[in-house]
Design a protein around this motif. Structure first.
Motif, short mmCIF file in Angstrom:
data_model
loop_
_atom_site.label_atom_id
_atom_site.label_comp_id
_atom_site.label_asym_id
_atom_site.label_seq_id
_atom_site.Cartn_x
_atom_site.Cartn_y
_atom_site.Cartn_z
N ALA A 15 1.12 3.28 -4.41
CA ALA A 15 -0.14 3.18 -5.16
C ALA A 15 -0.72 1.77 -5.06
O ALA A 15 -1.94 1.60 -4.89
N LEU A 16 0.13 0.75 -5.14
CA LEU A 16 -0.35 -0.63 -5.02
C LEU A 16 -0.90 -0.90 -3.62
O LEU A 16 -1.93 -1.56 -3.47
N LYS A 17 -0.25 -0.37 -2.59
CA LYS A 17 -0.75 -0.54 -1.22
C LYS A 17 -2.14 0.07 -1.08
O LYS A 17 -3.03 -0.52 -0.47
N ASP A 18 -2.32 1.26 -1.64
CA ASP A 18 -3.64 1.92 -1.58
C ASP A 18 -4.68 1.06 -2.29
O ASP A 18 -5.81 0.92 -1.82
N HIS A 19 -4.30 0.47 -3.41
CA HIS A 19 -5.24 -0.37 -4.17
C HIS A 19 -5.58 -1.64 -3.38
O HIS A 19 -6.73 -2.07 -3.36
N VAL A 20 -4.59 -2.22 -2.73
CA VAL A 20 -4.83 -3.40 -1.88
C VAL A 20 -5.82 -3.05 -0.77
O VAL A 20 -6.77 -3.78 -0.51
N ARG A 21 -5.60 -1.92 -0.11
CA ARG A 21 -6.51 -1.48 0.96
C ARG A 21 -7.93 -1.36 0.45
O ARG A 21 -8.87 -1.77 1.11
N HIS A 22 -8.07 -0.79 -0.74
CA HIS A 22 -9.40 -0.61 -1.33
C HIS A 22 -10.03 -1.97 -1.69
O HIS A 22 -11.19 -2.22 -1.35
N LEU A 23 -9.26 -2.82 -2.37
CA LEU A 23 -9.80 -4.11 -2.81
C LEU A 23 -10.23 -5.01 -1.65
O LEU A 23 -11.22 -5.73 -1.75
N LEU A 24 -9.47 -4.98 -0.57
CA LEU A 24 -9.75 -5.86 0.57
C LEU A 24 -10.50 -5.15 1.70
O LEU A 24 -10.71 -5.76 2.75
N THR A 25 -10.89 -3.91 1.48
CA THR A 25 -11.56 -3.08 2.50
C THR A 25 -10.89 -3.25 3.87
O THR A 25 -11.52 -3.66 4.84
N LEU A 26 -9.62 -2.89 3.91
CA LEU A 26 -8.83 -3.03 5.13
C LEU A 26 -9.01 -1.84 6.05
O LEU A 26 -9.29 -0.72 5.60
N ASP A 27 -8.81 -2.08 7.33
CA ASP A 27 -8.82 -1.02 8.33
C ASP A 27 -7.45 -0.35 8.38
O ASP A 27 -6.45 -0.91 7.92
N GLU A 28 -7.39 0.82 8.98
CA GLU A 28 -6.12 1.53 9.13
C GLU A 28 -5.11 0.73 9.96
O GLU A 28 -3.92 0.88 9.78
N GLU A 29 -5.61 -0.11 10.86
CA GLU A 29 -4.71 -0.89 11.72
C GLU A 29 -4.02 -2.02 10.96
O GLU A 29 -3.00 -2.54 11.40
N ASP A 30 -4.59 -2.43 9.83
CA ASP A 30 -3.99 -3.49 9.04
C ASP A 30 -2.74 -2.97 8.33
O ASP A 30 -2.76 -1.89 7.74
N ASP A 71 5.37 -4.03 -13.23
CA ASP A 71 4.51 -4.73 -14.18
C ASP A 71 3.13 -5.08 -13.63
O ASP A 71 2.30 -5.64 -14.34
N ILE A 72 2.89 -4.79 -12.37
CA ILE A 72 1.62 -5.15 -11.75
C ILE A 72 0.58 -4.07 -12.03
O ILE A 72 0.74 -2.92 -11.63
N THR A 73 -0.47 -4.47 -12.72
CA THR A 73 -1.57 -3.56 -13.04
C THR A 73 -2.68 -3.72 -11.98
O THR A 73 -2.70 -4.73 -11.26
N PRO A 74 -3.59 -2.78 -11.91
CA PRO A 74 -4.72 -2.95 -10.98
C PRO A 74 -5.51 -4.23 -11.25
O PRO A 74 -5.92 -4.91 -10.31
N ASP A 75 -5.70 -4.58 -12.52
CA ASP A 75 -6.43 -5.81 -12.84
C ASP A 75 -5.67 -7.05 -12.40
O ASP A 75 -6.26 -8.00 -11.87
N LEU A 76 -4.36 -7.06 -12.62
CA LEU A 76 -3.53 -8.19 -12.19
C LEU A 76 -3.57 -8.33 -10.67
O LEU A 76 -3.71 -9.44 -10.14
#
Length: 88
Positions: A15-30, A71-76
């Motif tokens: 779930a955190l990886k998915d959120h990172v991808r969304h926040l940083l607008t990453l490509d599938e290759e990243d 303990d890592i929230t989406p906001d954190l």
């Protein structure tokens, strides 16, 4: 050999990886790596989480959060990723 992570941690990391991808607008290759590590530095909490992005061009970006994965929230996460990363 390290023990595999419990299923709830594996689901949380996904779930955190998915959120990172969304926040940083990453490509599938990243490649997004999230690792919870023991910290042995003075004053550091016993566990910290490292978020690393490995793009195809090879310029890695890395953030260290002094929190356990659970303990890592989406906001954190959003706050941490808004800061300049370490690069290698």
């Amino acid at each position: 050999m390290p023990k595999p992570a419990p299923p709830h941690v594996t689901a949380r990391v996904t779930a955190l990886k998915d959120h990172v991808r969304h926040l940083l607008t990453l490509d599938e290759e990243d490649i997004v790596l999230i690792r919870q590590l023991a910290c042995s530095e003075p004053g550091c909490p016993p566990l910290e989480t490292v978020v690393a992005i490995l793009p195809p061009d090879g310029t890695m970006r890395r953030w260290t959060l002094h929190h356990r994965v659970d303990d890592i929230t989406p906001d954190l996460l959003a706050t941490a990723l808004a800061l300049p990363p370490s690069t290698s």
